[in-house]
Each structure stands twice: as structure tokens, then as C-alpha cells.
Enzyme design. Sequence first.
Site, PDB file in Angstrom:
ATOM      1  CE1 TYR A 239      -4.046  -1.973   4.940  1.00 46.92           C
ATOM      2  CE2 TYR A 239      -3.267   0.263   4.451  1.00 46.92           C
ATOM      3  CZ  TYR A 239      -3.664  -1.003   4.019  1.00 46.92           C
ATOM      4  OH  TYR A 239      -3.683  -1.283   2.679  1.00 46.92           O
TER       5      TYR A 239
ATOM      6  CB  SER B 177      -0.890  -0.003   1.248  1.00 46.66           C
ATOM      7  OG  SER B 177      -1.549   1.237   1.413  1.00 46.66           O
TER       8      SER B 177
END
Length: 682
Positions: A570, A557
Site C-alpha cells: 500500500y 494517503s
Amino acid sequence: MSSPIPWPDFSTLSTPMDKLVALSQFYGTDPSFVIAGGGNTSVKEGRRLQVKGSGTSLADIAPEGFVEMDRDALDELLNSTLSDEIDTREAQFKDAVMAARIYPERGQRPSVECVLHHLMPGTYVVHTHSTIVNMITCARGGESLTEKIFGDRVLWLPYVTPGYVLSKGLADAMAEYTKRTGKAEPEAVFMGNHGLIISGETPDEIKTRTDKILGEITAFMGALSPTPFGKIFSLKDEHRVELVNRMGPMLRALLSDGPNLKVVTFDDSEVVAAFVGGQDGKETALGGPMIPDQIVYCKSFPLWLVGDPTMDEASHCEHLAKSIVDHTEKTGFAPLVILVQGLGMFTVGDTQKDAATVRDIYIDDIKIMAGARKISGIEYMTKVDRDFIENWEVENYRRKVAQGARAKGAVDGKVALVTGAAQGFGLEIAKGLAAEGAHVVLADINAEGTAMAAESLVAEFGVGRATGLAMNVTDSASLAEAMHQVVRFYGGLDLFVANAGVVKAGSVKEQPEADFDFVTNVNYKGYFLCVQNAAPIMARQHHAKPSYLSDIVQINSKSGLVGSNKNGAYAGSKFGGIGLTQSFALELVEDGIKVNSVCPGNFFDGPLWSDPEKGLFVQYLHSGKVPGAKTVEEVKHFYEAKVPMGRGCTGPDVLRAIVYLTQQQYETGQALPVTGGQTMLA
């Protein structure tokens, strides 16, 4: 086993072609009669013959799959004299058959047995490779057995070279039969080492005759002693799993002569288990082929090995390599069937569909061998006959057509596994890889969703091109079982896309520990466990073929490149993932495994962001991550404005990055941004 479709109501079908299609599909979908491109059917309409095209599958044949022939021209061929020299004769026969087509401009090639269909008296003709009939035709003394069971109701035709010689042989045999019995035609023709021909004026007449013939053979077989195969496996289950996981990847590499590895499928079903359980199977298998299809699809001889779980991997690979070389030098062909005593059967193909066809045909061969041994012993084809089939252009053409055109693309022929593939990015990646020619394993904790997604890919891209597996990336046992199933189905793995990921947004001041652990376990530990279970499979392929490289690509990501406010769990898991990628790359390079990460921007249209209950837009709205935002749409516009390209990331964007990394032979340990300019590397 029987046809999966019911016997059609032929009274509702108005044309001979409609009836022929329905008749063909009925027998073509029954593997006890037809496998792959084998078998053929026809209908006569005056002096025209509609016969199945070479290599066309009866199971799904349509009217355009038949070739219209001029029967007068076929009579001329039968009355002509061709060369005694085999190659010249076959070329002349092929030219004459092609010249007999009514519409040569369509480019179709009729079944090589079109003359045989022309000769049979009935309007409809069905030629199949019935398993139970071939137990008789491949048994020693098959002719006398046929006479014993059926008297003069069935015509026995000894094995002769297919094509012109077979056609002339049938013409002579039919004339002699009529002279001897006074009958215009027999109820059936048994072709030695070949199959069954039945003709009739209607499809119903063909079925009545077929059912009667098969019923009488079944009754005859039932009176004999038990089948002489039935050994049990001597290897422990854990040794069997280890051997399959070793041998599948090694065989993929050792049997490949190009940049792509072969597909290898493993089978240890009851029929195979009984056959490879002891020495009886070896002696029978190495006796030679019995029918032409066995030669065309499986080659004349399998490679027989003994499973040895005590051998170390390097020695095992060396032993396999030597066995393959020795087999190829001895037989003239690399093995397509590898029988491992006490373990099972590996079959080989350029695609999973090809490997499965080899498997299905050889399992049928095992049944025929067992039946023939049960009756009187096996009548193998002679060396002259098998050499003819191995080099016969007509059969090679039929096999090529039956296999169909290979899909071509950027990852053509590769086996790729995508985790988190039931939906979202994962499903888009899986579909994109399939469109680019890969075989795709869709893995997800959502078993039902994965199965449905895989079915949709198979419907679009073809049988064998996708399969679904239930997989929990946080459970090593689940991953180990999934890897074993991948090896059983495809033989190994070329590309592992670690896509599974979760998000639990929240402030470090308030986020529950359970949420932090959940994100870390899936995104960080899950990636570690995936690589730990996939790398040994990939390494075996490289060590068997050092020029071969495989790929692990983690879908990371942009949050793995820069911090993410109120999303520390995250971002931390993704930062850690890049650390794992770099570390794995350093370690696994010696195994020919490149390890890289792709760092996408926000996939706004996927469920991760857009799910109305659990999506990030909802989470960010409730957590106050976007100051002043009152609606989900306001949160979305806020994040879209952060992207210089003005939109979110899409599946095709990520797919192009994955494909680039697989094609780039000189890159490992990298984190490739795909963020639309939102995150730029210094």
C-alpha cells in the site's frame, strides 16, 4: 408516451383545488402534452380564478403553485383599451394582470394566459402544447385541416401575439363562434403555432374531450404517407465516439462566457438520428421556429454542422469557434441546439437539467416538424412574431422561474467525477461536492452501489446533479467508455478525483504476490489509466478557452509520505502515486490541467478501516501489526492515539482540501497532508 401516473379517481377528492392539482399533475407528467414550465391549468370558483403561476411545473405543482385572481378585474382588463405601442402595451397588460391578484403580498406571478383561462366557459381549463395537436397547428393550412377533421366542433384561433392581443382575439373568436354555431363553447380550441385548450365542468369531461380529439388526429395521420425523415448515419461507430468526445468539451468551453463552463448534453436517439441523417433535416431546422416554447428554451435557430472525423483537433476547434461566432452574429444569440449531420444533437445549458430541457423540447419540435411535413408542410412563425417572443419579458421571466435557483457553492457549476464513490471516502466526497454546487459523476466497480448512491444524490440535490457509472480503474477500455458517457451527459469534466484505492496489509516476508499485484494495479496503475483517459477531455476545454483550468486530484494517503510497517504494498503504491502526480503536473500544465494529491490520515469510520470482515482494524489485528492487541477496539485506540488532533480523518476534512486545490490557481504537483498532525512536512 403517456403520463407515468394513472388517471386519478376524482370522486375521492373533495375540493376544486385538490382536483385541479391532480388534473395538472396528470397532464404535466406526460411529455406529449407538457415539457418544462410549459402549459397551464385553472379552476373557477365563482368570481375567483385559480391559475398556475408563471414558470411553475405542472408535473409536481402543489396548491401554493396557483395564483388566485379576481375575475371582475380581468373583465375590466378585457374591456380596456391599451396602447398601440408594443412595449407600452405589454407593460400595461402586465401591470393590470398583477393588480388582479387577490393576494399580491405572496409575490406570485400568474401565467400570462390567465385571461385566456378566464374566458373559457368551463370550470376547469387545461392548456397544453400537445405534440400531435401541434402537428396540425404548425402545418400549412392548419385552419382548413382542422375544419376538415372536426367540422365546427373545434375552434381555430390563428397565431397572434401572446398576452393582451391573444386574450382579445380569443374573446372575439368565442363570441363569433357562438353566433355562428349556436354553441356555448367548442370541444377544443386549436391555437395556431401554439397548442391546445380544452375546458369542461369536470376533469373527467376534459379527459374525454382530449382523448377523442387526439384519437381523431391519430386516425387522420395514419392515413398519410410515411414521415419524411429517416436517413441512417454514414459515420462509423468509432468516428462517432471520437467526434462526440471532441465536440462536447470544445462546445462547453466555446459557448461559455464566464468562469464556469456550460453543460452540454448529447443525444442520438432514433428521432434525432432520423432528423440529422441528411439534408432534409438541415433545410427544415433552418426554416425557423414553429412555437413559442421553441424560441424561449431553444432560441429560434439551431446551429447546423457537418461531422468531419478527418479534421485534426486544432482545425476542428477553430472551425467550431468560427461557426459559433457566425451563428451568433446572424441570429443575435449563441446556439443552444447544435445539430451535427450524421452524428446527433448537442444541447446547452447552465446546468444539466437546463440542457436536458432544451434537448426534450427540441426533440418534441422534431416530431412536430415531421408531422407537419407529413400533412402539408410546416407553417413557421414569422420574423415579427419570433422577434417578439425572443425579447418578451414575460417569457424570459417564465424560463427563469422554470429553471429554478442555481445552487451556489465553492465548486458551483463544475462537473466532477469521483472514483470509488459507492461508499466510504468517495461517497462522502461526491456528496460534499454536490452540496457545494457541482454536478457529480459517481464511478465505481460496484455498479449497483454506485447507482443507488447517485439516486440518493439526485433525490437530495435535483435532477441532473448526479449520475452513476460502472468503472474499473484497472481496465482502460472501461475507463474510455466511462469518459464517453460523461461527455454525452455533461459535455466534459472539470474535476477528476482519483479516489479508488485498496489495501492488502501484510509482511514483506509473507504477503502473497497476488495481493501485492492487486494493490499496485488499483492504486498505482489505476491512477495512471484514469489520468490517461481523463486528460484529453480536459485538454480540449482548455485549448478551446485558454483561460480555463481544470483539476485532477488524487486521494493519496499519509502512507504516501512516510513508510507503513507491514503495509509495504500500500505505501509503495501511494509513494508511487505522488511520483505520478508530480510527473503529470509537469506534463499537463500545458493543457491547463493542475494535478495534485491529497494525503489523508486514517478514515477510521469508513469501511476501509471498520468493515468487520475485511477492514484494516481486523487485518492489522490478525497480522499482529499492533503488539499486544487482542481486540479490534484496542487496535483502533492505538491508531487514534497517534493523531495529535485525537481523531481520525473525515470526509469533510478531505473535501475542504480538494476545494482548496481547485480554487488555488497557482499550485500544481503538490501532496497536501490532511492528517490531524500525525504526519508533518519538513
